[in-house]
Design a protein around this motif. Structure first.
Motif, PDB file in Angstrom:
ATOM      1  N   GLU A 112       2.381  10.376   0.460  1.00 40.29           N
ATOM      2  CA  GLU A 112       1.160   9.632   0.310  1.00 40.29           C
ATOM      3  C   GLU A 112       0.310   9.849   1.395  1.00 40.29           C
ATOM      4  OE1 GLU A 112       1.402   5.663  -0.866  1.00 40.29           O
ATOM      5  OE2 GLU A 112       3.262   6.132  -2.161  1.00 40.29           O
ATOM      6  N   SER A 113       0.737  10.133   2.593  1.00 41.17           N
ATOM      7  CA  SER A 113      -0.098  10.307   3.897  1.00 41.17           C
ATOM      8  C   SER A 113      -0.622  11.718   3.666  1.00 41.17           C
ATOM      9  CB  SER A 113       0.763  10.192   5.019  1.00 41.17           C
ATOM     10  OG  SER A 113       0.090  10.773   5.959  1.00 41.17           O
ATOM     11  N   GLU A 114       0.089  12.610   3.257  1.00 44.53           N
ATOM     12  CA  GLU A 114      -0.351  14.193   3.072  1.00 44.53           C
ATOM     13  C   GLU A 114      -1.235  14.126   2.109  1.00 44.53           C
ATOM     14  OE1 GLU A 114       0.591  16.940   4.832  1.00 44.53           O
ATOM     15  OE2 GLU A 114       1.540  15.616   6.203  1.00 44.53           O
ATOM     16  N   LEU A 115      -1.032  13.654   1.143  1.00 45.81           N
ATOM     17  CA  LEU A 115      -1.843  13.824  -0.161  1.00 45.81           C
ATOM     18  C   LEU A 115      -3.397  13.121   0.127  1.00 45.81           C
ATOM     19  CD1 LEU A 115       0.214  13.923  -3.108  1.00 45.81           C
ATOM     20  CD2 LEU A 115      -0.824  15.439  -2.218  1.00 45.81           C
ATOM     21  N   PHE A 116      -3.401  11.846   0.437  1.00 47.13           N
ATOM     22  CA  PHE A 116      -4.197  10.864   0.711  1.00 47.13           C
ATOM     23  C   PHE A 116      -4.760  10.585   1.968  1.00 47.13           C
ATOM     24  CE2 PHE A 116      -1.549   9.594  -3.104  1.00 47.13           C
ATOM     25  CZ  PHE A 116      -2.119  10.363  -3.969  1.00 47.13           C
ATOM     26  N   GLY A 117      -4.020  10.924   2.818  1.00 46.20           N
ATOM     27  CA  GLY A 117      -4.470  10.539   4.277  1.00 46.20           C
ATOM     28  C   GLY A 117      -4.074   9.143   4.741  1.00 46.20           C
ATOM     29  N   HIS A 118      -4.438   8.940   6.003  1.00 45.31           N
ATOM     30  CA  HIS A 118      -4.057   7.720   6.674  1.00 45.31           C
ATOM     31  C   HIS A 118      -4.767   7.202   7.784  1.00 45.31           C
ATOM     32  CE1 HIS A 118      -1.481  10.403   9.327  1.00 45.31           C
ATOM     33  NE2 HIS A 118      -1.994   9.935  10.310  1.00 45.31           N
ATOM     34  N   GLU A 119      -4.960   6.104   7.944  1.00 41.71           N
ATOM     35  CA  GLU A 119      -5.857   5.395   9.181  1.00 41.71           C
ATOM     36  C   GLU A 119      -4.954   5.306  10.462  1.00 41.71           C
ATOM     37  OE1 GLU A 119      -8.814   4.718   9.212  1.00 41.71           O
ATOM     38  OE2 GLU A 119      -9.432   4.865   7.084  1.00 41.71           O
ATOM     39  N   LYS A 120      -5.430   5.216  11.493  1.00 49.71           N
ATOM     40  CA  LYS A 120      -4.635   5.113  12.734  1.00 49.71           C
ATOM     41  C   LYS A 120      -3.768   3.954  12.620  1.00 49.71           C
ATOM     42  CE  LYS A 120      -5.345   4.899  17.713  1.00 49.71           C
ATOM     43  NZ  LYS A 120      -6.303   4.927  18.975  1.00 49.71           N
ATOM     44  N   GLY A 121      -2.475   3.883  12.999  1.00 51.86           N
ATOM     45  CA  GLY A 121      -1.495   2.919  13.089  1.00 51.86           C
ATOM     46  C   GLY A 121      -1.186   2.305  11.692  1.00 51.86           C
ATOM     47  N   ALA A 122      -1.453   3.125  10.788  1.00 49.65           N
ATOM     48  CA  ALA A 122      -0.863   2.762   9.175  1.00 49.65           C
ATOM     49  C   ALA A 122       0.456   2.769   9.387  1.00 49.65           C
ATOM     50  CB  ALA A 122      -1.421   3.880   8.396  1.00 49.65           C
ATOM     51  N   LYS A 181     -10.769   9.922  -9.554  1.00 43.13           N
ATOM     52  CA  LYS A 181     -11.684  10.839  -8.764  1.00 43.13           C
ATOM     53  C   LYS A 181     -12.058  10.093  -7.381  1.00 43.13           C
ATOM     54  CE  LYS A 181     -13.538  13.554 -12.409  1.00 43.13           C
ATOM     55  NZ  LYS A 181     -12.456  14.673 -12.073  1.00 43.13           N
ATOM     56  N   GLU A 182     -11.107   9.440  -6.865  1.00 46.23           N
ATOM     57  CA  GLU A 182     -11.277   8.755  -5.398  1.00 46.23           C
ATOM     58  C   GLU A 182     -10.119   8.450  -4.844  1.00 46.23           C
ATOM     59  OE1 GLU A 182     -13.531   5.039  -6.430  1.00 46.23           O
ATOM     60  OE2 GLU A 182     -11.758   4.049  -6.922  1.00 46.23           O
ATOM     61  N   VAL A 183      -9.953   8.503  -3.731  1.00 43.32           N
ATOM     62  CA  VAL A 183      -8.515   8.341  -2.927  1.00 43.32           C
ATOM     63  C   VAL A 183      -8.720   7.010  -1.780  1.00 43.32           C
ATOM     64  CG1 VAL A 183      -7.910  10.656  -2.932  1.00 43.32           C
ATOM     65  CG2 VAL A 183      -9.077   9.920  -0.962  1.00 43.32           C
ATOM     66  N   GLU A 184      -7.566   6.429  -1.612  1.00 46.10           N
ATOM     67  CA  GLU A 184      -7.536   5.396  -0.610  1.00 46.10           C
ATOM     68  C   GLU A 184      -6.406   5.667   0.514  1.00 46.10           C
ATOM     69  OE1 GLU A 184      -6.408   0.821  -0.450  1.00 46.10           O
ATOM     70  OE2 GLU A 184      -7.862   1.383  -1.830  1.00 46.10           O
ATOM     71  N   LYS A 185      -7.091   5.918   1.800  1.00 51.49           N
ATOM     72  CA  LYS A 185      -6.040   6.366   2.709  1.00 51.49           C
ATOM     73  C   LYS A 185      -5.151   5.049   3.044  1.00 51.49           C
ATOM     74  CE  LYS A 185      -9.143   9.156   5.192  1.00 51.49           C
ATOM     75  NZ  LYS A 185     -10.002   9.444   6.383  1.00 51.49           N
ATOM     76  N   LEU A 186      -3.844   5.725   3.554  1.00 53.18           N
ATOM     77  CA  LEU A 186      -2.736   4.661   3.843  1.00 53.18           C
ATOM     78  C   LEU A 186      -3.254   3.788   5.003  1.00 53.18           C
ATOM     79  CD1 LEU A 186       0.697   6.596   3.871  1.00 53.18           C
ATOM     80  CD2 LEU A 186      -0.088   4.711   2.383  1.00 53.18           C
ATOM     81  N   GLY A 187      -3.310   2.466   5.050  1.00 51.96           N
ATOM     82  CA  GLY A 187      -3.487   1.587   5.759  1.00 51.96           C
ATOM     83  C   GLY A 187      -5.313   1.249   5.740  1.00 51.96           C
ATOM     84  N   GLY A 188      -5.708   1.853   4.859  1.00 50.99           N
ATOM     85  CA  GLY A 188      -7.406   1.728   4.587  1.00 50.99           C
ATOM     86  C   GLY A 188      -7.536   1.026   3.429  1.00 50.99           C
ATOM     87  N   ARG A 189      -8.940   0.298   3.509  1.00 48.85           N
ATOM     88  CA  ARG A 189      -9.436  -0.540   2.458  1.00 48.85           C
ATOM     89  C   ARG A 189     -10.447   0.093   1.530  1.00 48.85           C
ATOM     90  NH1 ARG A 189      -9.437  -6.361   5.296  1.00 48.85           N
ATOM     91  NH2 ARG A 189      -7.290  -6.661   5.790  1.00 48.85           N
ATOM     92  N   GLU A 190     -11.213   0.989   2.168  1.00 46.52           N
ATOM     93  CA  GLU A 190     -12.186   1.784   1.547  1.00 46.52           C
ATOM     94  C   GLU A 190     -11.911   3.001   0.854  1.00 46.52           C
ATOM     95  OE1 GLU A 190     -15.210   3.008   4.516  1.00 46.52           O
ATOM     96  OE2 GLU A 190     -15.548   0.872   5.017  1.00 46.52           O
TER      97      GLU A 190
END
Length: 653
Positions: free
Chosen positions: A399-409, A452-461
Motif C-alpha cells: 500500500e505504501s508503494e502504490l498509494f504513498g505514505h505520510e511521515k511517521g505512518a 480515481k483518487e488515493v489516500e496515503k498511509l497515515g494521511g486523511r486527505e
C-alpha cells in the motif's frame, strides 16, 4: 431512469429472489423468462438494457445460444449458473459476457456484478463508437486523397485490418458486369507490410494460364451477398467455389468473410477477407460491414471515378509489380505469425484510447514490451509510464508503494512519499503480475480505480489521480476468481480490453527471425562479426518447446554467441535435449508416447535450471537471475507447480 433488466432463469425460486433483490435496489424488472423463446418475445417488446441469463434453460436452446443473439443486438448480459463444467464455461466465455455469477449468490455480489456489467458495457459501446468514427474518418480521407487507385485500395485494406482481421484480402468486381475482373489482392506479410497480388502475380504463384485464372474469376452466388464462412462451412465453400479453393490452397487460408458493396453504375463490388484462423469471422463483422457500406461505396465510387469509370485496373495499363509497403513495427516486438499480428492489431486499436488494458500471456512472452508500446502510442506518451511488479512488492509495503505514505505512518517512514499512482498521474501505470496482489490490496486498488483518487498511509486527505491502467498476468485469473484468490469485481474492472500474447511454441514460424535479431544484437555487444546459425542449430530451436518463451530464446542465444569460437553456431544446448545420436526433437516435451502438459514442461524446465544453479533461487547466479524473473515470482511459480524445498535441495546434489 432505472435500468431495465430481464431475468432468464428456469428455477422459479431463484428468479423470484433475484427479482426481489433488484427491485429493492431500484431496478426495473421488465420480465422473467424460463426459455430462449419466451425471452425473445420479452426482448422484442421491452428492449431490456441488461439480461441476467442462466445457461441451462427449458427447451432445446441454451443461454449460450441466446447470448450470441444478445451480443449482436448490443445488449449486455451476465451469466447465472451453478454448473462448473469446464467445456460449458469455455463456450460461455467465448460469447464475451459482462459477468458470471455462480449460484448461490449473495445480494451484495449481485448488485456489484450489475454495476460492473453496466460500466463495462458503457465502456465497450463508447470504444466501439470511437473506433468506428475513426475508421469512417479514415475512409473519408482516403476518398479525398490524390494517390493512385492501387495505393488507395491498400490504404482502405490497412484501415479495415484492426476491425476485420485478415491475412489475405481480395477486392474487385468478380465479373459481375461486362468489365472483366481486374481487382487487386493483398497478402499480409507482417504488421504493416503487404504484398500486392495482381493477375500476373497469381499466374506466377499458381502456374495457371491466364484464361484458366480468368475463368476462375467468374462470379458465383457467394460473391453477390455478404456472409461469413468458418471451419466446416469454409471447407464446403471451397469445394463448390474453385476461385476460393485456389486462394485457400495457395495461401493456407481457413476462413472467409465476403462483404458485398453496392456501387453506383456497376453491378457491385466485393471485399473478400481470408484468415488462416479457422473461426475468424462472425455476425459482428457482418453488422460492421452494413454500417460501413455507405462509406465504402463512396470510397470505391471515388476510386472508379478517378480511373475515368473504366475498369479498376484498365487492360491497357501496365501491370503493377509486386509492391511492399514499408514496415512500421513496434519497438522490441518482432514476429509476423497470425497470433502475433492479431495481438498487434488489438494493440494499435486500443493504444490511442483511454481504455484500461489487460495483457495476458505466459512468462517471457513480452507483456512489458506491449505495455510500453501502448503507452508510447497513446496521447499520454509525453507523460510518465510507471512500472510496478506486484509480485516483487513485500506484502507489508504494497500500500505504501502504490498509494504513498505520510511521515511517521509506520516504522521507517522518515519522509513523506508519493506512491506509484501519484507518480503516474497524467500518464500510465503498468501493474505487472497483477494476479500476485493480496486480496486486501486488491480491494484498495479497486477503490482507486473506481474513485480515481488515493489516500496515503497515515494521511486523511484524498489525492485525485488521472491514470490509465495497464495490467498484466501469466495467471488464469478466472481460475483465481473461482478459487477465491482474486476479486471478481476487480477482474471485470481490469478486463475491459484483453490482449492475449501467444507463447513461442504457438508461433514457431517467428523463431528464425527472432534468433537472427538476437544474434545480431549480442554479436554487436560482444564486438564481433555477426554469427550465423547452422541448419542443425536452427532445427534444435524449432524442435524445442520453449517453456520460457522469447525470454528463454534470447538468453540462450546470448550464451551461445559468447561461447561460440568460430563464425557459425553449430549446435544449441537446450534443457532436456541430449546432444548425441538422439533425434533433436527428443526433449522435455514427452516421455515415451505421453505428451507432457505445459505445466509439466515448465516444471521440468525450472527443475533443470535449479539443478544448473545448485538449488540457488535468489541472488547472483541464482535461478531467478537466469530466468530473468523476480525471485518472488519464481517462488510463486514453484509453489503452483509443486516444487518444494526438497526438490531444491535435491537439485544441489
Amino acid at each position: 431512469m432505472s435500468q431495465r433488466i430481464l431475468i432468464v432463469e428456469d428455477e422459479f425460486i431463484v428468479a423470484n429472489d433475484l427479482s426481489f433483490i433488484l427491485e429493492k435496489a431500484g431496478y426495473d424488472i421488465c420480465g422473467i423468462a424460463d426459455s430462449v423463446e419466451e425471452a425473445r418475445e420479452i426482448i422484442k417488446l421491452n428492449k431490456p438494457q441488461l439480461v441476467l441469463l442462466d445457461i441451462h434453460l427449458q427447451g432445446e436452446l441454451t443461454g449460450i445460444d441466446l447470448a450470441k443473439e444478445l451480443a449482436e443486438e448490443n445488449i449486455a448480459f451476465v451469466y447465472l449458473s451453478a454448473n462448473s463444467n469446464q467445456k460449458i464455461l469455455e463456450e460461455a466465455k467465448a460469447t464475451n459476457p459482462y459477468g458470471f455469477m455462480v449460484k448461490p449468490f449473495r445480494e451484495k455480489d449481485v448488485l456489484v456484478s450489475l454495476q460492473i456489467a453496466q460500466y463495462l458495457h458503457e465502456q465497450n459501446m463508447t470504444t466501439k463508437r470511437n473506433n468506428e468514427l475513426t475508421l469512417q474518418n479514415s475512409l473519408n480521407d482516403i476518398i479525398g486523397d490524390s494517390t493512385e487507385w492501387d495505393q488507395k485500395l491498400l490504404r482502405i485494406a490497412k484501415a479495415l485490418q484492426p476491425h476485420i482481421s485478415f491475412d489475405y484480402l481480395a477486392i474487385g468486381m468478380k465479373n459481375l458486369g461486362p468489365i472483366p475482373y481486374e481487382g487487386s489482392s493483398y497478402l499480409r506479410l507482417s504488421f504493416n507490410e503487404y504484398q500486392t497480388i495482381g493477375i500476373d502475380e497469381l499466374l506466377n504463384i499458381t502456374g495457371l494460364k491466364r484464361n484458366e485464372l480468368l475463368k476462375l474469376q467468374e462470379a458465383a452466388d457467394e460473391d453477390k451477398r455478404s456472409a461469413w464462412y468458418n471451419d466446416a462451412d469454409f471447407t464446403r465453400l471451397i469445394q463448390q467455389n474453385p476461385a476460393k479453393k485456389l486462394i485457400a490452397k495457395t495461401f493456407q487460408m481457413a476462413s472467409n468473410l465476403v462483404m458485398y458493396i453496392p456501387v453506383a453504375g456497376q453491378p457491385g463490388f466485393t471485399f473478400s477477407f481470408y484468415s488462416r484462423k479457422a473461426d475468424a469471422y462472425s455476425n459482428k463483422h457482418l453488422a460492421l460491414a452494413n454500417r460501413l457500406q455507405r462509406s465504402l461505396s463512396a470510397a470505391i465510387e471515388g476510386i472508379m471515378k478517378q480511373a475515368d469509370n473504366v475498369a479498376i485496373r484498365p487492360a491497357t495499363k501496365k501491370e503493377v509489380p509486386i509492391k511492399t509497403e514499408s514496415k512500421s513495427g513496434f519497438e522490441g516486438i518482432i514476429g509476423s505469425s497470425h497470433l502475433m499480428l492479431t495481438a498487434l492489431d488489438h494493440l494499435s486499436l486500443v493504444a490511442p484510447t483511454e481504455t484500461s488494458v489487460l495483457i495476458l500471456g505466459e512468462s517471457g512472452t513480452g507483456k512489458e514490451r506491449f505495455a510500453k508500446c501502448i503507452h508510447q502510442l497513446s496521447p499520454r506518451s509525453k507523460k510518465q509510464l510507471v512500472v510496478v511488479n506486484c509480485a516483487a512488492l513485500p506484502t507489508h509495503l504494497i500500500e505504501s508503494e502504490l498509494f504513498g505514505h505520510e511521515k511517521g505512518a509506520f516504522t521507517g517512514a522518515v519522509d513523506k512519499r508519493a506512491g506509484k499512482f501519484e507518480q503516474a498521474s497524467g500518464g500510465t501505470i503498468f501493474l505487472d503480475e497483477i494476479g500476485e496482489l493480496p486480496l486486501e490490496s486488491q480491494a484498495k486498488l479497486l477503490r482507486v480505480l473506481q474513485e480515481k483518487e488515493v489516500e496515503k498511509l497515515g494521511g486523511r486527505e484524498t489525492i485525485k489521480v488521472d491514470v490509465r491502467v495497464i495490467a498484466a498476468t501469466n495467471c488464469n485469473l478466472e481460475k483465481e476468481v473461482a478459487a477465491g484468490k482474486f476479486r471478481l469485481d476487480l477482474y471485470y474492472r481490469l478486463n475491459i480490453f484483453p490482449i492475449i500474447l501467444p507463447s513461442l511454441r504457438e508461433r514457431k514460424d517467428d523463431i528464425p527471425v527472432l534468433a537472427e535479431h538476437f544474434i545480431e544484437k549480442y554479436s554487436a555487444m560482444a564486438g564481433r562479426p555477426k554469427l550465423t546459425l547452422s541448419k542443425q542449430a536452427l532445427a534444435d530451436l524449432m524442435n524445442y518447446n520453449w517453456p520460457g518463451n522469447v525470454r528463454e530464446l534470447e538468453h540462450l542465444i546470448e550464451r551461445n554467441v559468447l561461447l561460440t569460437r568460430g563464425n557459425v553456431i553449430e549446435r544449441i544446448m537446450l534443457p532436456g535435449i541430449i546432444p548425441s545420436s538422439v533425434t533433436p526433437a527428443a526433449s522435455v516435451v514427452s516421455i515415451g508416447d505421453k505428451v507432457k502438459s505445459i505445466d509439466e514442461n515448465e516444471r521440468d524446465y525450472i527443475l533443470a535450471i535449479l539443478k544448473k544453479c545448485n538449488g540457488r533461487i535468489a541472488g547472483p547466479g541464482g535461478a531467478a537471475e537466469l530466468l530473468d524473473v523476480p525471485s518472488t515470482t519464481l517462488n510463486s511459480k514453484m509453489k503452483r507447480l509443486g516444487i518444494t524445498r526438497k526438490h531444491v535441495s535435491d537439485s544441489g546434489d
